[in-house]
Scaffold this motif. Sequence first.
Motif, PDB file in Angstrom:
ATOM      1  N   LEU A  27      23.062  18.447  34.163  1.00 49.32           N
ATOM      2  CA  LEU A  27      23.612  19.786  35.031  1.00 49.32           C
ATOM      3  C   LEU A  27      23.872  20.836  33.991  1.00 49.32           C
ATOM      4  O   LEU A  27      23.681  21.871  34.291  1.00 49.32           O
ATOM      5  N   ILE A  32      21.736  27.685  37.176  1.00 58.49           N
ATOM      6  CA  ILE A  32      21.554  27.436  38.771  1.00 58.49           C
ATOM      7  C   ILE A  32      21.367  29.170  39.064  1.00 58.49           C
ATOM      8  O   ILE A  32      22.433  29.770  39.052  1.00 58.49           O
ATOM      9  N   PRO A  54      28.728  28.235  35.476  1.00 55.66           N
ATOM     10  CA  PRO A  54      29.639  27.412  36.023  1.00 55.66           C
ATOM     11  C   PRO A  54      31.007  27.377  35.395  1.00 55.66           C
ATOM     12  O   PRO A  54      31.942  26.900  36.145  1.00 55.66           O
ATOM     13  N   HIS A  95      16.880  27.256  37.460  1.00 55.23           N
ATOM     14  CA  HIS A  95      16.697  26.293  38.371  1.00 55.23           C
ATOM     15  C   HIS A  95      16.596  27.066  39.725  1.00 55.23           C
ATOM     16  O   HIS A  95      17.704  27.891  40.208  1.00 55.23           O
ATOM     17  N   HIS A  98      18.409  26.167  44.376  1.00 56.71           N
ATOM     18  CA  HIS A  98      19.457  26.630  45.185  1.00 56.71           C
ATOM     19  C   HIS A  98      19.726  27.922  45.445  1.00 56.71           C
ATOM     20  O   HIS A  98      20.664  28.537  45.703  1.00 56.71           O
ATOM     21  N   ARG A 100      20.139  31.295  47.409  1.00 55.59           N
ATOM     22  CA  ARG A 100      20.683  31.719  48.789  1.00 55.59           C
ATOM     23  C   ARG A 100      19.886  32.896  49.155  1.00 55.59           C
ATOM     24  O   ARG A 100      19.567  32.730  50.441  1.00 55.59           O
TER      25      ARG A 100
ATOM     26  N   THR B 316      22.437  14.092  39.790  1.00 52.44           N
ATOM     27  CA  THR B 316      22.789  15.129  38.912  1.00 52.44           C
ATOM     28  C   THR B 316      21.801  15.259  37.855  1.00 52.44           C
ATOM     29  O   THR B 316      21.787  16.139  37.090  1.00 52.44           O
ATOM     30  N   HIS B 320      18.724  17.872  41.494  1.00 53.26           N
ATOM     31  CA  HIS B 320      19.779  18.873  41.808  1.00 53.26           C
ATOM     32  C   HIS B 320      19.744  19.505  43.251  1.00 53.26           C
ATOM     33  O   HIS B 320      20.678  19.941  43.875  1.00 53.26           O
ATOM     34  N   LEU B 323      21.923  18.666  46.468  1.00 60.09           N
ATOM     35  CA  LEU B 323      23.430  18.749  46.621  1.00 60.09           C
ATOM     36  C   LEU B 323      23.502  20.156  47.290  1.00 60.09           C
ATOM     37  O   LEU B 323      22.756  20.835  47.257  1.00 60.09           O
ATOM     38  N   THR B 325      24.930  23.673  47.372  1.00 57.23           N
ATOM     39  CA  THR B 325      25.008  24.639  46.281  1.00 57.23           C
ATOM     40  C   THR B 325      26.563  24.595  45.824  1.00 57.23           C
ATOM     41  O   THR B 325      26.647  24.596  44.648  1.00 57.23           O
ATOM     42  N   LEU B 328      26.997  21.581  43.987  1.00 58.20           N
ATOM     43  CA  LEU B 328      26.407  21.590  42.599  1.00 58.20           C
ATOM     44  C   LEU B 328      26.948  22.594  41.481  1.00 58.20           C
ATOM     45  O   LEU B 328      27.098  22.171  40.368  1.00 58.20           O
ATOM     46  N   ILE B 329      27.330  23.566  41.858  1.00 57.30           N
ATOM     47  CA  ILE B 329      28.307  24.388  41.128  1.00 57.30           C
ATOM     48  C   ILE B 329      29.490  23.883  40.396  1.00 57.30           C
ATOM     49  O   ILE B 329      29.709  23.916  39.382  1.00 57.30           O
ATOM     50  N   ALA B 332      28.358  21.282  38.100  1.00 52.14           N
ATOM     51  CA  ALA B 332      27.801  21.678  36.906  1.00 52.14           C
ATOM     52  C   ALA B 332      29.278  22.291  35.968  1.00 52.14           C
ATOM     53  O   ALA B 332      29.058  22.171  34.746  1.00 52.14           O
TER      54      ALA B 332
END
Lengths: 399, 505
Positions: A27, A32, A54, A95, A98, A100, B316, B320, B323, B325, B328-329, B332
């Motif tokens: 991770l 992300i 993060p 990545h 995810h 949006r 994980t 990824h 999960l 969002t 995941l954040i 992370a």
Amino acid sequence: MKKRFIMTVILCFSFLLQSGCWSRRELNDIAIALALGIDKSGDQYSISVQIVNPGEVAAKTGTGKGSIVLTQTEKGETLAEALRRITTKTPRKIHLAHLRIVVFGEEIAKEGIGKTLDFLSRNHEVRADFAVLVAKGLQAEKILRVYTVPQEPIPANKIFKSLETSDKVWAVTAIVTLDELISDIANEGKYPTLTGIELLGDIDSEAGETRENVERMKPIVVLRTANLAVFKKDKLVGWLSETESKGYNYIRGNVKGSVGQVACPNGGKLSLEVIRTKAEMHGKVIDGQPQVDIQLRIEENVGDVQCEIDLTKPETISLLESKAEERVKGILEGSIKKVQTKYKSDIFGFGDAIRRSDPAAWNTLKQDWDEKFPDVKVNVNVTVEIRRLGTVTDTVDTK
Amino acid sequence: MGKSEQQLPLSSELVRNIQRIKETLGNSTDLVAREFLIGSEECVKAALIYTDGLADSRNVLEALMLKLREAPLKQDLSASDDPLRLLKDYSISIGEINPVSDFDSLFFAVLSGDTVLLLDGHAEGLIIDQRAWEDRGIKEPSSQSVIRGPKDGFTETLRTNTALIRRKIRDPNLWLESKIIGRVTRTEIGVMYIKGIVSEDILKEVHSRLDKIDTDSILESGYIEELIQDETLTPFPTIFNTERPDTVAAALLEGRVAIIVDGTPFVLIIPALFSQFYQASEDYYHRADFATVIRIIRYICVFIALLAPSLYIAITTFHHELLPTALLIGLASQREGVPFPAFVEAVMMEVTFEILREAGVRMPRAIGQSVSIVGTLVIGQAAVEAGLVSPAMVIVVSITAISNFVVPAFNMAISIRMLRFPFMGLAASFGLFGITVGLIALVLHLCGLRSFGIPYLTPFAPIIIEDQKDNVFRLPHWALLSRPHLISQKNRIRQAKRLSKERVK
């Protein structure tokens, strides 16, 4: 037997050692990306990626000094190239699973977005469930660089949630996902629309790009989802107003909840909350002339009474119902007229309705549907039913 | 120990017999050979031989010796052809008396706690059951406790244990067979079953496997378990063990065989099925609906205990996109600054937990608290604050550990615990794909297992619809009409259907 057993054990252990060279990514090795902005820059594409930081998101470990998200922009001949080039600016691999939102700048939207969609739909990492937006009068990059409200500090999340919420209760936007967009572009008989997004406030200053923007009671720059953009094939041709956007959503049956007002008989206004709608569209071809019937059923509650009216009488309710019907019918016809006369792009899917009811006729009509669309006769039929009057019958007596 | 020497017959001279006994035992001080005289005029020399601490010495002296001395007052002992028989018939008021004529049986009797009576001039003696030793008493089982249900547990004494089972089942068909296993320990083993319900094939197999055991010692039923189980190369137990008499009684009524080993409160139950390890005796004492819910929770817990760390690693590091969002954040952000890959992190934490657990079992009670404080601080806080592990990993390890303890059978819980490490390896190498392959391999392995000829996964595979009444679900008692299919193949009906139907109304 013994040798085989030992071999098996060695093999099993070697699995563990091999794990380092698989497609494994921890991770903290991935960046992300939550939003992607696509612009044109000369002959090249310019791609902006909003990456989460993060460490700053977590309330405990965050220092409060770094930015929660980071937007990086790079140019390239193709999207893939530009995206890879971003890694020269970030330590981690982008990545995309995810995502949006994906925002197109108005400029590229006018030139056509079709070519950029291939990268997004071909990449295995990208899911097709993000919302596609158009930056109204701006570069997409600008949109991705604005700090947003503290409740939703990640701008991409803020935009997505705003879309979801307004979709539920106000109904002038639409969440268009990648697969819907692609099918609208590819299919004959329905052209796409995308929700717009715009900046309000002091757009030209860079104040929106600093944390100061959200520390103020009244932010300098605010992100707002705005109305619908009309596309013809993959090219932006214009924008609908708020009311026209709502009309579009009524026709497409996208309205989950909204509010509308009607005038009271003795002056003043009264607003009705939409709680349920059901729209049906039927196409037919009469003497070679395509026609579309739109049947809309709305259930409403009384939300706000600002006039003198006796809601306990059944006649009042039926009066209100017919007024509301008239009003909604006006909205629908307004947006149909605008699209038919100004943009000439079949965003409502009239062609689709005709294809479903009369495929043979559609086969001949579709050749020059773009020319025929403005002449389609549309019969709108709206029925409104008022369900509940709220917790009071009489309004506050101000006399 | 030369067997031929031991088989020697007793001598007719008392002195020589006593001398030989003492020599053989190396003059062990706990052996008592009390010589005395019987008779008033023509005295006969006699001796009572017993082991101090194993025999009831007060009773030996007061009751036995006094009675024996009175004997010649009524009968002329020396004139009789068979004075031992005379004594047995007239004097000794004790239940179990057997003749003995060789040293082998004599030693076994004396060392088991019996008292041996020898008379001068006779190459025979009497074994008199006078066993009485200190034992632990019947306590609540510590390994399988219940909220509702009988609270008695087995003890270390075979006889007490058989009595506890008999107290539950008063049927003449409840049979007990005894065996002596172990060349040195000569441990008494009891095989208990209900004649007419038990499957003869399984019983025969149990006997033949027990008879094949050739070892010098049986100190616990675990020895027997490992020596007679079907398959050694498996992490799963194929023989059930319990401390609870009610569990044994229920198993006997289902047609199973119980093996009771002297010296341990753990009784073996054969055959054992996979599902049995997830059932507690309490399931039958609570309401059926509640028991069913609890059983389902247990199966969920098995999956958590087996897969939680590996799923965390797989998702994980490979998947990824699975999960949400926000999650995941969140994850992370927790992993920021953690220097190890998720796999190493997980292994580290799981091993730490195993160390703490083992320490918790081994350490002296008095320092238990300090170890648990250190453990909680090390695992829970310091490791996170030092940035060695992420807080989410602590949650995963904790839920895994707690879920593991939900499994009612400790040996099955250990199996699950061991298996989660290979699964973590698979997850770290191949992600969810690896976990799936691992699960398939695991199920294949389980399908191949047998417990005394019965497929281990019965009644899941082969699926037996009728037996589902008491598997994951536990139907009300009025619906539990028959015994398990494969275990007892005759006398399968437990209660009349008619009766149960009336009860429904």
